[in-house]
Design a protein around this motif. Structure first.
Motif, PDB file in Angstrom:
ATOM      1  N   THR A   1       6.014   0.684  17.834  1.00  0.00           N
ATOM      2  CA  THR A   1       7.389   1.521  18.969  1.00  0.00           C
ATOM      3  C   THR A   1       7.416   0.697  19.992  1.00  0.00           C
ATOM      4  O   THR A   1       6.382   0.721  20.777  1.00  0.00           O
ATOM      5  CB  THR A   1       7.426   2.867  18.570  1.00  0.00           C
ATOM      6  N   GLY A   2       8.362   1.666  20.653  1.00  0.00           N
ATOM      7  CA  GLY A   2       8.352   0.739  22.066  1.00  0.00           C
ATOM      8  C   GLY A   2       7.413   1.937  22.630  1.00  0.00           C
ATOM      9  O   GLY A   2       7.198   1.597  23.926  1.00  0.00           O
ATOM     10  N   ALA A   3       7.848   3.183  22.462  1.00  0.00           N
ATOM     11  CA  ALA A   3       6.789   4.239  23.432  1.00  0.00           C
ATOM     12  C   ALA A   3       5.281   3.758  23.080  1.00  0.00           C
ATOM     13  O   ALA A   3       4.771   3.626  23.944  1.00  0.00           O
ATOM     14  CB  ALA A   3       6.589   5.629  22.643  1.00  0.00           C
TER      15      ALA A   3
ATOM     16  N   GLN B   1       6.814  14.608  18.848  1.00  0.00           N
ATOM     17  CA  GLN B   1       6.229  13.021  18.679  1.00  0.00           C
ATOM     18  C   GLN B   1       7.759  12.726  17.817  1.00  0.00           C
ATOM     19  O   GLN B   1       7.835  11.300  18.330  1.00  0.00           O
ATOM     20  CB  GLN B   1       5.758  12.652  17.912  1.00  0.00           C
ATOM     21  N   ARG B   2       8.317  13.359  17.206  1.00  0.00           N
ATOM     22  CA  ARG B   2       9.461  12.908  16.819  1.00  0.00           C
ATOM     23  C   ARG B   2      11.029  12.448  17.774  1.00  0.00           C
ATOM     24  O   ARG B   2      11.440  12.070  17.693  1.00  0.00           O
ATOM     25  CB  ARG B   2      10.870  13.779  15.224  1.00  0.00           C
ATOM     26  N   TRP B   3      10.778  13.428  18.242  1.00  0.00           N
ATOM     27  CA  TRP B   3      12.059  12.816  19.669  1.00  0.00           C
ATOM     28  C   TRP B   3      11.034  11.569  20.641  1.00  0.00           C
ATOM     29  O   TRP B   3      12.725  10.417  20.631  1.00  0.00           O
ATOM     30  CB  TRP B   3      12.256  13.989  20.539  1.00  0.00           C
ATOM     31  N   VAL B   4      10.427  11.604  20.802  1.00  0.00           N
ATOM     32  CA  VAL B   4       9.580   9.801  21.363  1.00  0.00           C
ATOM     33  C   VAL B   4       9.988   9.036  20.276  1.00  0.00           C
ATOM     34  O   VAL B   4      10.520   8.243  20.867  1.00  0.00           O
ATOM     35  CB  VAL B   4       7.765   9.859  21.183  1.00  0.00           C
ATOM     36  N   ASP B   5       9.620   9.296  19.131  1.00  0.00           N
ATOM     37  CA  ASP B   5      10.050   8.228  17.895  1.00  0.00           C
ATOM     38  C   ASP B   5      11.256   7.846  17.653  1.00  0.00           C
ATOM     39  O   ASP B   5      11.960   6.819  17.899  1.00  0.00           O
ATOM     40  CB  ASP B   5       9.618   8.600  16.620  1.00  0.00           C
TER      41      ASP B   5
ATOM     42  N   ALA C   1      12.382   5.456  20.765  1.00  0.00           N
ATOM     43  CA  ALA C   1      12.037   4.846  21.013  1.00  0.00           C
ATOM     44  C   ALA C   1      13.292   3.881  20.063  1.00  0.00           C
ATOM     45  O   ALA C   1      13.557   2.230  20.243  1.00  0.00           O
ATOM     46  CB  ALA C   1      10.687   4.696  20.074  1.00  0.00           C
ATOM     47  N   GLU C   2      13.393   4.452  18.376  1.00  0.00           N
ATOM     48  CA  GLU C   2      14.260   3.721  17.888  1.00  0.00           C
ATOM     49  C   GLU C   2      15.609   3.519  18.574  1.00  0.00           C
ATOM     50  O   GLU C   2      16.011   1.710  18.226  1.00  0.00           O
ATOM     51  CB  GLU C   2      14.498   3.990  16.422  1.00  0.00           C
ATOM     52  N   LEU C   3      16.034   4.080  19.094  1.00  0.00           N
ATOM     53  CA  LEU C   3      17.384   4.331  19.957  1.00  0.00           C
ATOM     54  C   LEU C   3      17.470   2.713  20.839  1.00  0.00           C
ATOM     55  O   LEU C   3      18.603   2.030  21.421  1.00  0.00           O
ATOM     56  CB  LEU C   3      17.927   4.823  21.001  1.00  0.00           C
ATOM     57  N   LEU C   4      16.341   2.621  21.516  1.00  0.00           N
ATOM     58  CA  LEU C   4      16.054   1.707  22.623  1.00  0.00           C
ATOM     59  C   LEU C   4      15.037   0.854  22.152  1.00  0.00           C
ATOM     60  O   LEU C   4      15.083  -0.649  22.467  1.00  0.00           O
ATOM     61  CB  LEU C   4      14.864   2.377  23.737  1.00  0.00           C
ATOM     62  N   ASP C   5      15.164   0.445  20.660  1.00  0.00           N
ATOM     63  CA  ASP C   5      14.128  -1.220  20.425  1.00  0.00           C
ATOM     64  C   ASP C   5      15.750  -1.660  20.303  1.00  0.00           C
ATOM     65  O   ASP C   5      16.414  -1.976  20.331  1.00  0.00           O
ATOM     66  CB  ASP C   5      14.562  -0.843  18.389  1.00  0.00           C
TER      67      ASP C   5
END
Length: 292
Positions: free
Chosen positions: A2-4, A257-261, A264-268
């Motif tokens: 992921t981006g994170a 972790q869910r918010w981080v993921d 990351a998905e929204l910024l992908d």
């Protein structure tokens, strides 16, 4: 990956979380029935496992009640904890000696970690609270001390925040939780307009935080948050946006972790420099964490 995860090498900065021990600092806003998930004490030892697992290497802890003593305690935590690098505290903005109060906080234990001040404007009923001369004098004093002023406002209070940021261009402002947009409602168009008005003030930045608790239903997906995140990216740009977990409040709707993921998905798919700013660069620059 992921981006994170890609930004673990430089370290992610969580620019917005809270800590509290209720025996010392009661949190009367917590409803034990509807907020059972956070009806507990949250200390640095509770934060470290989920934060470090997500790749976070530095955080900014933010006040949760209008209390000088809470700020003093948060600064003491920051003086000892290797994860907490900055404190956004509280001071009575309307006090005649607000400058001296800020000086005392900075002279105390951990005072070098004081990076900003916040007031719970979202709870103020005066629709022109930030227009008041005594409040503005206090906000100006925060800026003169080299500190950031965090704006905790609800969507309908954004126009008041816009006036403040325009009239005090020498103060650095950070909008918490994107102004709490009414996700999924017709009011989103008004929020987007006001957010862009705020972003037109070059002395403002904003936090991608606190969104999961604004979704009006419990079974949210990244699609529920995408309109707000994309509007924020368009209005501010990545160099003026920063990640914040809003832990432990986020636990009402999400794990850390869910918010981080999700973010990351929204910024992908964005340019590499964009997530780098959001995951740490903006917070380090705006809150001057390297010097704290």
């Amino acid at each position: 990956m992921t981006g994170a995860q890609q930004h673990r090498q430089t370290g992610i900065v969580d620019a917005h979380h809270h800590l509290w021990v209720r025996a010392r600092h009661p949190q009367p806003w917590i409803d034990p029935v509807t907020m059972a998930a956070i009806d507990a004490d949250f200390e640095p030892a509770d934060l470290a496992p989920p934060a470090r697992a997500a790749g976070v290497t530095a955080t900014v802890v933010v006040q949760s009640i209008a209390s000088d003593t809470e700020t003093v305690d948060l600064l003491s935590i920051a003086a000892e904890d290797t994860l907490v690098r900055g404190v956004v505290g509280w001071v009575d903005l309307t006090a005649d000696d607000v400058t001296q109060r800020l000086e005392r906080l900075r002279a105390g234990r951990g005072g070098e970690r004081l990076v900003g001040i916040r007031h719970l404007v979202q709870s103020e009923t005066d629709p022109a609270y930030l227009d008041r001369p005594d409040v503005r004098r206090g906000v100006a004093a925060v800026g003169a001390a080299g500190l950031v002023f965090d704006l905790l406002v609800r969507q309908h209070q954004l126009p008041m925040a816009v006036r403040l940021t325009r009239d005090l261009p020498e103060v650095r402002f950070v909008l918490d939780h994107l102004g709490k947009p009414a996700l999924g409602s017709l009011e989103m168009a008004e929020w987007s307009r006001d957010l862009r008005s705020l972003a037109a003030s070059p002395n403002t930045t904003a936090k991608l935080s606190g969104l999961v608790t604004e979704v009006p239903h419990p079974h949210w997906t990244p699609a529920d948050l995408r309109p707000a995140v994309e509007d924020a990216l368009d209005a501010f740009g990545p160099d003026r946006l920063m990640f914040g977990s809003d832990w432990p409040v986020c636990l009402l709707a999400s794990s850390y972790q869910r918010w981080v993921d999700t973010l990351a998905e929204l910024l992908d798919g964005r340019d590499e420099a964009d997530p780098a700013s959001i995951w740490g660069g903006t917070a380090r620059r705006v809150y001057r964490l390297e010097a704290s």
